[in-house]
Design a protein around this motif. Structure first.
Motif, PDB file in Angstrom:
ATOM      1  N   ARG A 199       2.163   1.704  -3.387  1.00  0.00           N
ATOM      2  CA  ARG A 199       1.041   1.749  -4.329  1.00  0.00           C
ATOM      3  C   ARG A 199       1.209   0.739  -5.452  1.00  0.00           C
ATOM      4  O   ARG A 199       0.789   0.958  -6.569  1.00  0.00           O
ATOM      5  N   ARG A 250       0.564   0.076 -10.735  1.00  0.00           N
ATOM      6  CA  ARG A 250       0.754   1.206  -9.826  1.00  0.00           C
ATOM      7  C   ARG A 250      -0.624   1.848  -9.699  1.00  0.00           C
ATOM      8  O   ARG A 250      -1.153   2.385 -10.669  1.00  0.00           O
ATOM      9  N   ASP A 251      -1.220   1.747  -8.516  1.00  0.00           N
ATOM     10  CA  ASP A 251      -2.630   2.111  -8.315  1.00  0.00           C
ATOM     11  C   ASP A 251      -3.483   1.314  -9.303  1.00  0.00           C
ATOM     12  O   ASP A 251      -3.447   0.095  -9.292  1.00  0.00           O
ATOM     13  N   ALA A 292       0.817  -1.213   0.000  1.00  0.00           N
ATOM     14  CA  ALA A 292       0.000   0.000   0.000  1.00  0.00           C
ATOM     15  C   ALA A 292       0.848   1.260   0.000  1.00  0.00           C
ATOM     16  O   ALA A 292       0.493   2.255  -0.638  1.00  0.00           O
ATOM     17  N   SER A 293       1.992   1.249   0.685  1.00  0.00           N
ATOM     18  CA  SER A 293       2.827   2.443   0.747  1.00  0.00           C
ATOM     19  C   SER A 293       3.492   2.734  -0.596  1.00  0.00           C
ATOM     20  O   SER A 293       3.642   3.892  -0.999  1.00  0.00           O
ATOM     21  N   SER A 327       0.752  -3.358  -6.784  1.00  0.00           N
ATOM     22  CA  SER A 327       0.114  -4.649  -6.599  1.00  0.00           C
ATOM     23  C   SER A 327       0.425  -5.515  -7.812  1.00  0.00           C
ATOM     24  O   SER A 327       0.640  -5.007  -8.924  1.00  0.00           O
TER      25      SER A 327
END
Length: 327
Positions: A34, A58-59, A31-32, A36
């Motif tokens: 961004r 990224r996001d 999460a830090s 996944s």
């Protein structure tokens, strides 16, 4: 359920079924940073074919991907089941630590996975022979390492999961499925898979982990919503009940969606893999929401799965209430 041994974290002897398949998958979210991502390797040795899928966001922006369903592999492929194409898995300490790498020349990923709980295993019967079953296990943990995209190098300290399955491939006999896994802390995580077979029967697997053991999921209620773009899942509400009597309600929001619909010849239909944010009480967790449906009429929106004895008891109660009302 079946008994796992440390050897089950490695490759398995190929079965005689033409559809016999072994697959590995992983997913993570930092999460830090961004970031996944997720990856999947699948091998059908008797068909001499393999598939490799990878995506990194990224996001909600897809920054790297790979999706190839027709690698030609030798029938006698052994340890290479865990490493072909740009993706590789390597068990370091069975059920405790794994190493995962990806390299397509532009995107490079080097991650280590450290588990937070014992794996949860289950089996899905295959066809009419209950002895022929596909075996699965799932485990959650922490990811650490680095991702390089172009000239950028990004440290990763995230959370996520991994899974491993082998046996006759059950997917061609499935109308639809939804799977969700989330981790909130080293004391709270869950995973659930609910699916409908071609004959209309529902099946359920999964667990709720609250820091001591995996409590098997006993029933589920799903209320799902979908976006306009390709009908990708946008979120859902999940109500879970366990065999031990525990209950949990999660509100899920999809953060992105990797669309592989109608790309795999042996699995035609709508298929999405989504990084997701989960809310349980006042806790925020992260994980994945995956979905498949063979046709738009099969798309799950309101879906309850529960044991036959529970469903039967509800029917009997309704009959009793009806009799009292009428007579």
């Amino acid at each position: 359920m079946f008994d796992l041994t440390p050897q089950d974290d490695f490759v398995h002897t190929t079965g005689s079924e033409d559809s016999w398949r072994e697959s590995y998958s992983f997913d993570f979210l930092d999460a830090s940073a961004r970031l996944s991502g997720f990856g999947l390797l699948g091998v059908n040795p008797n068909q001499q074919v393999g598939d490799c899928v990878f995506a990194l966001w990224r996001d909600d922006i897809l920054i790297a991907k790979s999706a190839k369903w027709d690698y030609h592999l030798p029938r006698e492929i052994g340890e290479e089941r865990q490493q072909f194409g740009p993706l590789a898995f390597r068990p370091v300490a069975p059920f405790k630590t794994w190493e995962i790498s990806y390299d397509d020349g532009y995107c490079r990923l080097e991650l280590a996975f450290d588990s937070i709980h014992a794996p949860h295993c289950w089996a899905f019967p295959s066809g009419k022979d209950a002895r022929a079953a596909s075996r699965h296990y799932h485990q959650q943990g922490r990811y650490r390492g680095v991702v390089r995209v172009g000239k950028d190098s990004i440290p990763v300290q995230g959370l996520g999961a991994r899974s491993h399955s082998w046996g006759p491939d059950p997917r061609p006999r499935v109308r639809r499925w939804v799977s969700a896994s989330a981790q909130f802390s080293e004391k709270l995580a869950f995973q659930v898979v609910q699916l409908t077979l071609a004959d209309g029967r529902d099946q359920l697997a999964g667990y709720l982990f609250r820091g001591s053991h995996n409590d098997a999921i006993h029933r589920t209620r799903l209320s799902a919503s979908y976006g306009m773009r390709h009908s990708a899942p946008s979120g859902c509400t999940l109500e879970l009940g366990t065999a031990g009597g525990d209950q949990l309600t999660a509100v899920v929001r999809a953060l992105n969606a990797f669309n592989t619909s109608f790309q795999e010849r042996s699995l035609p239909g709508f298929r999405f893999s989504c990084a997701a944010e989960f809310q349980v009480d006042n806790q925020t967790g992260y994980g994945r929401l995956n979905a498949y449906w063979s046709g738009i009429k099969e798309r799950p929106e309101e879906w309850v799965v529960e044991p036959k004895d529970v469903a039967r008891a509800k029917i009997e109660k309704l009959r009793g209430d009806f009799d009292e009302t009428v007579f």
